[in-house]
Enzyme design. Structure first.
Site, PDB file in Angstrom:
ATOM      1  N   GLY A  70       0.702  -1.382  -4.659  1.00  0.00           N
ATOM      2  CA  GLY A  70       0.056  -1.933  -5.893  1.00  0.00           C
ATOM      3  C   GLY A  70      -1.168  -1.492  -6.349  1.00  0.00           C
ATOM      4  O   GLY A  70      -1.684  -0.229  -5.994  1.00  0.00           O
ATOM      5  N   GLU A  71      -1.876  -2.029  -7.193  1.00  0.00           N
ATOM      6  CA  GLU A  71      -3.193  -1.562  -7.796  1.00  0.00           C
ATOM      7  C   GLU A  71      -3.826  -3.063  -8.130  1.00  0.00           C
ATOM      8  O   GLU A  71      -3.329  -3.802  -8.827  1.00  0.00           O
ATOM      9  CB  GLU A  71      -2.886  -0.843  -9.142  1.00  0.00           C
ATOM     10  CG  GLU A  71      -4.182  -0.296  -9.646  1.00  0.00           C
ATOM     11  CD  GLU A  71      -3.686   0.555 -10.738  1.00  0.00           C
ATOM     12  OE1 GLU A  71      -5.105   1.123 -11.342  1.00  0.00           O
ATOM     13  OE2 GLU A  71      -2.757   1.097 -10.898  1.00  0.00           O
ATOM     14  N   CYS A 131       3.959   2.165  -4.215  1.00  0.00           N
ATOM     15  CA  CYS A 131       4.266   2.579  -2.652  1.00  0.00           C
ATOM     16  C   CYS A 131       5.306   1.869  -2.151  1.00  0.00           C
ATOM     17  O   CYS A 131       5.865   0.916  -2.922  1.00  0.00           O
ATOM     18  CB  CYS A 131       3.089   2.296  -2.127  1.00  0.00           C
ATOM     19  SG  CYS A 131       1.528   3.266  -2.409  1.00  0.00           S
ATOM     20  N   ARG A 146       3.646   6.406   0.767  1.00  0.00           N
ATOM     21  CA  ARG A 146       2.221   6.554  -0.157  1.00  0.00           C
ATOM     22  C   ARG A 146       2.513   7.252  -1.622  1.00  0.00           C
ATOM     23  O   ARG A 146       3.058   8.246  -1.615  1.00  0.00           O
ATOM     24  CB  ARG A 146       1.104   6.957   0.627  1.00  0.00           C
ATOM     25  CG  ARG A 146      -0.232   7.117  -0.313  1.00  0.00           C
ATOM     26  CD  ARG A 146      -1.428   7.751   0.545  1.00  0.00           C
ATOM     27  NE  ARG A 146      -2.396   7.634  -0.313  1.00  0.00           N
ATOM     28  CZ  ARG A 146      -3.639   8.397  -0.195  1.00  0.00           C
ATOM     29  NH1 ARG A 146      -3.665   9.370   0.914  1.00  0.00           N
ATOM     30  NH2 ARG A 146      -4.565   8.409  -1.113  1.00  0.00           N
TER      31      ARG A 146
END
Length: 181
Positions: free
Chosen positions: A88-89, A2, A63
């Site tokens: 991120g994740e 993102c 996004r």
């Protein structure tokens, strides 16, 4: 991947011209988040939100939908007195979600973004040590009138920032800051 952007005026307020400039700086990295965009502005001193003409805080988000493809994952995300823009994740968000549920937290989404907010709500910035993953984010804490930035331990997801005597800016890519310097 993102794209995020944020601005905080330390003295005085931004105006509508700034709002459009910040939106454009957010959208400069549209390729990082082609699935949608979101913008949040507020005057932390008065408590007003979603205003364009007189504000001292702006968050922008591009996004890329990965975990929660629904509109519930839209950012910047507001939950209670917290607002986040996140890139991120969080790999262990399901485990953290279970831990937080056991502590009495309830969730409205299935996103890792909401897990970050609940971690902060329960543990403050110390909760970020529980996270495994790659991230860069900013949380606006309305109750305590502060902005908290965090990035992963290895800077896989960098967060660039610039500060002068009046303003503080952050972004996913340095080119978003160059017009402000």
């Amino acid at each position: 991947m993102c794209g995020i952007f944020g601005a905080l005026r330390l003295k005085g307020n931004f105006n509508e011209e700034n709002w459009h400039q910040f939106k454009n700086l957010t959208d400069m990295v549209e390729y990082r988040g082609p699935d949608g965009s979101g913008y949040y502005s507020a005057d932390d001193r008065s408590g007003s939100e979603h205003i364009k003409d007189s504000f001292n805080l702006f968050y922008g988000h591009r996004r890329l939908s990965i975990i929660d493809l629904s509109s519930q994952g839209k950012q910047p995300m507001s939950k209670g007195d917290l607002v986040i823009t996140f890139n991120g994740e969080i790999y262990n968000y399901l485990e953290l979600r279970s831990e937080l549920k056991a502590l009495g937290c309830t969730f409205e989404t299935v996103t890792d973004t909401e897990v970050i907010l609940k971690l902060y709500e329960k543990f403050g910035a110390n909760g970020f040590a529980k996270m495994n993953g790659m991230w860069a984010f900013a949380i606006y804490d309305k109750t305590n009138h502060k902005v908290v930035l965090s990035r992963d331990r290895f800077s896989e997801k960098p967060i660039f920032y610039y500060q002068d005597s009046e303003d503080f800016y952050f972004s996913s890519e340095i080119k978003q800051l160059l017009p402000l310097v």
